[in-house]
Write a protein that holds these residues in place. Structure first.
Motif, PDB file in Angstrom:
ATOM      1  N   GLY A 176       0.816  -1.210   0.000  1.00 54.73           N
ATOM      2  CA  GLY A 176       0.000   0.000   0.000  1.00 54.73           C
ATOM      3  C   GLY A 176       0.853   1.265   0.000  1.00 54.73           C
ATOM      4  N   VAL A 179       3.713   0.502  -3.607  1.00 55.67           N
ATOM      5  CA  VAL A 179       3.226   0.523  -4.987  1.00 55.67           C
ATOM      6  C   VAL A 179       2.937   1.946  -5.497  1.00 55.67           C
ATOM      7  CG1 VAL A 179       1.365  -0.253  -6.519  1.00 55.67           C
ATOM      8  CG2 VAL A 179       2.468  -1.880  -4.975  1.00 55.67           C
ATOM      9  N   ASP A 192       7.334  -5.121 -10.857  1.00 53.92           N
ATOM     10  CA  ASP A 192       6.355  -6.120 -11.301  1.00 53.92           C
ATOM     11  C   ASP A 192       7.029  -7.237 -12.102  1.00 53.92           C
ATOM     12  OD1 ASP A 192       4.334  -4.805 -10.078  1.00 53.92           O
ATOM     13  OD2 ASP A 192       3.382  -4.051 -11.888  1.00 53.92           O
ATOM     14  N   ILE A 195       8.898  -9.450  -9.712  1.00 46.84           N
ATOM     15  CA  ILE A 195       7.989 -10.332  -8.970  1.00 46.84           C
ATOM     16  C   ILE A 195       7.464 -11.431  -9.900  1.00 46.84           C
ATOM     17  CG2 ILE A 195       5.765 -10.460  -7.748  1.00 46.84           C
ATOM     18  CD1 ILE A 195       7.973  -9.035  -6.159  1.00 46.84           C
ATOM     19  N   ASN A 219       0.085  -9.275  -9.875  1.00 46.97           N
ATOM     20  CA  ASN A 219      -0.458  -7.942 -10.148  1.00 46.97           C
ATOM     21  C   ASN A 219       0.399  -7.196 -11.158  1.00 46.97           C
ATOM     22  OD1 ASN A 219      -2.793  -7.417  -8.158  1.00 46.97           O
ATOM     23  ND2 ASN A 219      -1.198  -8.387  -6.908  1.00 46.97           N
ATOM     24  N   GLU A 251      -3.193 -10.026 -13.163  1.00 45.19           N
ATOM     25  CA  GLU A 251      -4.287  -9.226 -12.600  1.00 45.19           C
ATOM     26  C   GLU A 251      -4.114  -7.767 -13.021  1.00 45.19           C
ATOM     27  OE1 GLU A 251      -5.279  -9.549  -8.503  1.00 45.19           O
ATOM     28  OE2 GLU A 251      -5.227 -11.742  -8.509  1.00 45.19           O
ATOM     29  N   ASP A 281      -9.075  -6.990 -11.916  1.00 46.34           N
ATOM     30  CA  ASP A 281      -8.955  -6.771 -10.477  1.00 46.34           C
ATOM     31  C   ASP A 281      -9.829  -5.605 -10.020  1.00 46.34           C
ATOM     32  OD1 ASP A 281      -7.994  -7.162  -7.953  1.00 46.34           O
ATOM     33  OD2 ASP A 281      -5.930  -6.596  -8.388  1.00 46.34           O
ATOM     34  N   GLU A 338     -13.206 -10.764  -3.347  1.00 42.69           N
ATOM     35  CA  GLU A 338     -12.005 -10.417  -2.591  1.00 42.69           C
ATOM     36  C   GLU A 338     -12.345  -9.866  -1.215  1.00 42.69           C
ATOM     37  OE1 GLU A 338      -8.403  -8.634  -4.690  1.00 42.69           O
ATOM     38  OE2 GLU A 338     -10.120  -7.539  -5.476  1.00 42.69           O
ATOM     39  N   GLY A 359      -9.789 -14.074   0.922  1.00 43.87           N
ATOM     40  CA  GLY A 359      -9.986 -13.162   2.045  1.00 43.87           C
ATOM     41  C   GLY A 359      -9.533 -13.792   3.339  1.00 43.87           C
TER      42      GLY A 359
HETATM   43  P1  C2E Z   1      -5.061  -6.094  -4.382  1.00 41.55           P
HETATM   44  O1  C2E Z   1      -4.493  -6.544  -5.681  1.00 41.55           O
HETATM   45  O2  C2E Z   1      -6.503  -5.729  -4.371  1.00 41.55           O
HETATM   46  O3  C2E Z   1      -4.732  -7.238  -3.349  1.00 41.55           O
HETATM   47  C1  C2E Z   1      -5.568  -7.585  -2.283  1.00 41.55           C
HETATM   48  C2  C2E Z   1      -5.153  -6.878  -1.019  1.00 41.55           C
HETATM   49  O4  C2E Z   1      -6.134  -7.090  -0.016  1.00 41.55           O
HETATM   50  C3  C2E Z   1      -3.856  -7.421  -0.416  1.00 41.55           C
HETATM   51  O5  C2E Z   1      -3.243  -6.351   0.283  1.00 41.55           O
HETATM   52  C4  C2E Z   1      -4.373  -8.449   0.579  1.00 41.55           C
HETATM   53  O6  C2E Z   1      -3.457  -8.734   1.598  1.00 41.55           O
HETATM   54  C5  C2E Z   1      -5.581  -7.740   1.095  1.00 41.55           C
HETATM   55  N1  C2E Z   1      -6.588  -8.651   1.623  1.00 41.55           N
HETATM   56  C6  C2E Z   1      -6.889  -9.899   1.211  1.00 41.55           C
HETATM   57  N2  C2E Z   1      -7.908 -10.413   1.909  1.00 41.55           N
HETATM   58  C7  C2E Z   1      -8.282  -9.462   2.791  1.00 41.55           C
HETATM   59  C8  C2E Z   1      -9.302  -9.392   3.808  1.00 41.55           C
HETATM   60  O7  C2E Z   1     -10.081 -10.323   4.052  1.00 41.55           O
HETATM   61  N3  C2E Z   1      -9.386  -8.230   4.520  1.00 41.55           N
HETATM   62  C9  C2E Z   1      -8.536  -7.184   4.299  1.00 41.55           C
HETATM   63  N4  C2E Z   1      -8.689  -6.085   5.034  1.00 41.55           N
HETATM   64  N5  C2E Z   1      -7.570  -7.214   3.349  1.00 41.55           N
HETATM   65  C10 C2E Z   1      -7.452  -8.344   2.615  1.00 41.55           C
HETATM   66  P2  C2E Z   1      -1.705  -6.040   0.129  1.00 41.55           P
HETATM   67  O8  C2E Z   1      -0.913  -7.307   0.055  1.00 41.55           O
HETATM   68  O9  C2E Z   1      -1.363  -5.055   1.188  1.00 41.55           O
HETATM   69  O10 C2E Z   1      -1.629  -5.336  -1.287  1.00 41.55           O
HETATM   70  C11 C2E Z   1      -2.261  -4.104  -1.509  1.00 41.55           C
HETATM   71  C12 C2E Z   1      -2.297  -3.755  -2.965  1.00 41.55           C
HETATM   72  O11 C2E Z   1      -0.978  -3.517  -3.456  1.00 41.55           O
HETATM   73  C13 C2E Z   1      -2.853  -4.863  -3.851  1.00 41.55           C
HETATM   74  O12 C2E Z   1      -4.242  -4.817  -3.829  1.00 41.55           O
HETATM   75  C14 C2E Z   1      -2.264  -4.497  -5.184  1.00 41.55           C
HETATM   76  O13 C2E Z   1      -3.039  -3.515  -5.810  1.00 41.55           O
HETATM   77  C15 C2E Z   1      -0.939  -3.904  -4.803  1.00 41.55           C
HETATM   78  N6  C2E Z   1       0.141  -4.901  -5.016  1.00 41.55           N
HETATM   79  C16 C2E Z   1       0.570  -5.891  -4.210  1.00 41.55           C
HETATM   80  N7  C2E Z   1       1.607  -6.550  -4.775  1.00 41.55           N
HETATM   81  C17 C2E Z   1       1.821  -5.964  -5.980  1.00 41.55           C
HETATM   82  C18 C2E Z   1       2.762  -6.186  -7.048  1.00 41.55           C
HETATM   83  O14 C2E Z   1       3.624  -7.080  -7.031  1.00 41.55           O
HETATM   84  N8  C2E Z   1       2.666  -5.359  -8.134  1.00 41.55           N
HETATM   85  C19 C2E Z   1       1.719  -4.363  -8.206  1.00 41.55           C
HETATM   86  N9  C2E Z   1       1.696  -3.596  -9.318  1.00 41.55           N
HETATM   87  N10 C2E Z   1       0.843  -4.140  -7.234  1.00 41.55           N
HETATM   88  C20 C2E Z   1       0.891  -4.926  -6.125  1.00 41.55           C
END
Ligand code: C2E
Ligand code: CA
Ligand code: CA
Ligand code: CA
Length: 377
Positions: A176, A179, A192, A195, A219, A251, A281, A338, A359
């Motif tokens: 958060g 990115v 990206d 990864i 992603n 995604e 996504d 999600e 989730g």
């Molecule tokens: P996203 O793609 O929508 O990924 C889902 C996010 O929601 C992830 O947060 C995940 O840990 C979180 N999540 C999953 N289930 C739940 C739940 O039940 N409750 C809550 N509150 N959260 C949940 P994360 O890992 O912090 O990643 C945040 C965002 O960062 C991702 O949203 C994605 O947009 C981005 N991101 C993460 N890794 C990458 C990457 O390698 N490349 C790019 N471009 N973006 C990334």
């Protein structure tokens, strides 16, 4: 939200904007739900007042027209003051966008100025950028895997790869934070890709160990779309690691999908031809287009946490959700929900025939070793 009303809202806003700017000013629609206006001003306060009034005007207008809708219209504005006439439009828009960021916006304020605070944050960004190479070579970026639950099969199936940065200086930096910083300077493209390669490498390793490997989705930032050779570079990585294309999925957020439909269509087809699945996504987190579901080669629709959260309390939203799910499935697009956190949400989505659930209710993102134990051992 993809229905005729969604387009109507945007048209009302566009009309209002063009009716409220002067002769020497200009406005344009940037993409889905983002507009830009070039305004002349005498002083900062006068400008702020004017922008605020415009926002209130648009919200009022929309509210009176949209009483029957399941959604509220909320608008925010980021303002950048141009000081030097030679400034480049792209940069101005970037700064206005930075001013729009949540941390810059007070709780009740609906417009924010680009200020020195933002400048400071940008300096911090520079520091993060400078550490990128070092972080890669010292393997500070770690891939976490969040399992997805196959509702009909009654078991975990596949995962989403989520980056984590274990910085020796800053500690664990979540995506958060990471990115958006890397998106503001295109570094995200390299992250990206890095990864993506890590995931290909991991899948190769699982295959070599004889596991029945399940797909992992990665992603992809919207910025990739404008990179020359994006499709080829990713396909090359898949080939280099001898990964069956169906096992890595991409995604892309739905906002990507508005910028340039033609370019997007070609890009997605490029992957589709080679058998790489595409997931849309964050559906429902912004202005969602049902039309895109019909026109783009999408394999899986991921319904945003926001919609999931709201749906249990809003019967009207449930109806909309059910019809989106039905439409997607009639187009052979699978549906993933999600951010499912409670049993109530799970039960509701199961009733709605969602294919996959992702989730905390099912599983949180976890290090690779833990994921392996969960699904392969
Ligand atoms: P996203 O793609 O929508 O990924 C889902 C996010 O929601 C992830 O947060 C995940 O840990 C979180 N999540 C999953 N289930 C739940 C739940 O039940 N409750 C809550 N509150 N959260 C949940 P994360 O890992 O912090 O990643 C945040 C965002 O960062 C991702 O949203 C994605 O947009 C981005 N991101 C993460 N890794 C990458 C990457 O390698 N490349 C790019 N471009 N973006 C990334
Ligand atoms: Ca995602
Ligand atoms: Ca998402
Ligand atoms: Ca998201």
């Amino acid at each position: 939200h993809g229905f005729a009303e969604g387009d109507r809202i945007l048209r009302v806003i566009a009309d209002y904007l063009s009716a409220h700017i002067g002769k020497q000013e200009a406005c344009a629609r940037l993409n889905a739900d983002r507009f830009a206006a070039l305004l002349s001003y005498r002083d900062k306060e006068q400008l702020r007042e004017r922008v605020k009034n415009m926002i209130h005007g648009m919200e009022r207008l929309n509210r009176s027209q949209m009483e029957e809708m399941a959604y509220d219209v909320r608008m925010t504005a980021g303002i950048y003051q141009i000081e030097d006439k030679t400034e480049v439009l792209d940069k101005m828009l970037d700064w206005a966008k930075a001013a729009l960021s949540r941390e810059n916006m007070g709780a009740i304020e609906n417009c924010g100025f680009y200020d020195t605070g933002i400048r400071e944050r940008m300096v911090r960004q520079k520091e993060l950028e400078n550490h990128f190479e070092e972080a890669v070579s010292q393997r500070q970026f770690e891939v976490y895997y969040q399992p997805k639950y196959d509702v009909k099969g009654g078991r975990f199936y596949g995962a989403e790869a989520l980056v984590r940065w274990n910085s020796p200086v800053e500690g664990m930096i979540p995506p958060g934070v990471l990115v958006p910083v890397f998106e503001s300077n295109s570094m995200i493209i390299r992250l990206d890709e890095y990864i993506f390669e890590q995931v290909c490498r991991q899948i190769r390793q699982w295959l070599d160990r004889g596991f029945a490997v399940q797909p992992v989705s990665v992603n992809i930032s919207r910025l990739h779309l404008y990179q020359k050779g994006f499709v080829e570079r990713y396909l090359d990585l898949i080939r280099r690691w001898h990964v069956p294309p169906g096992l890595v999925e991409l995604e892309l957020t739905e906002t990507v999908m508005f910028d340039n439909e033609e370019l997007l269509g070609e890009t997605l087809q490029g992957f589709r031809r080679e058998g790489v699945p595409i997931l849309m996504d964050d559906f429902g987190s912004g202005y969602s287009s049902i039309q895109l579901l019909r026109s783009m080669p999408i394999d899986n629709l991921k319904i945003d946490k926001g919609l999931v959260d709201d749906s249990t309390e809003r019967p009207k939203l449930q109806k909309i959700l059910a019809s989106v799910i039905g439409l997607a499935q009639s187009l052979n697009i699978q549906v993933t929900a999600e951010g499912v956190e409670t049993k109530d949400q799970y039960d509701l989505l199961k009733r709605m025939n969602v294919d996959y659930i992702q989730g905390y209710y099912c599983a949180k993102p976890m290090p690779c070793g833990e994921y392996e134990k969960l699904v392969y051992e």
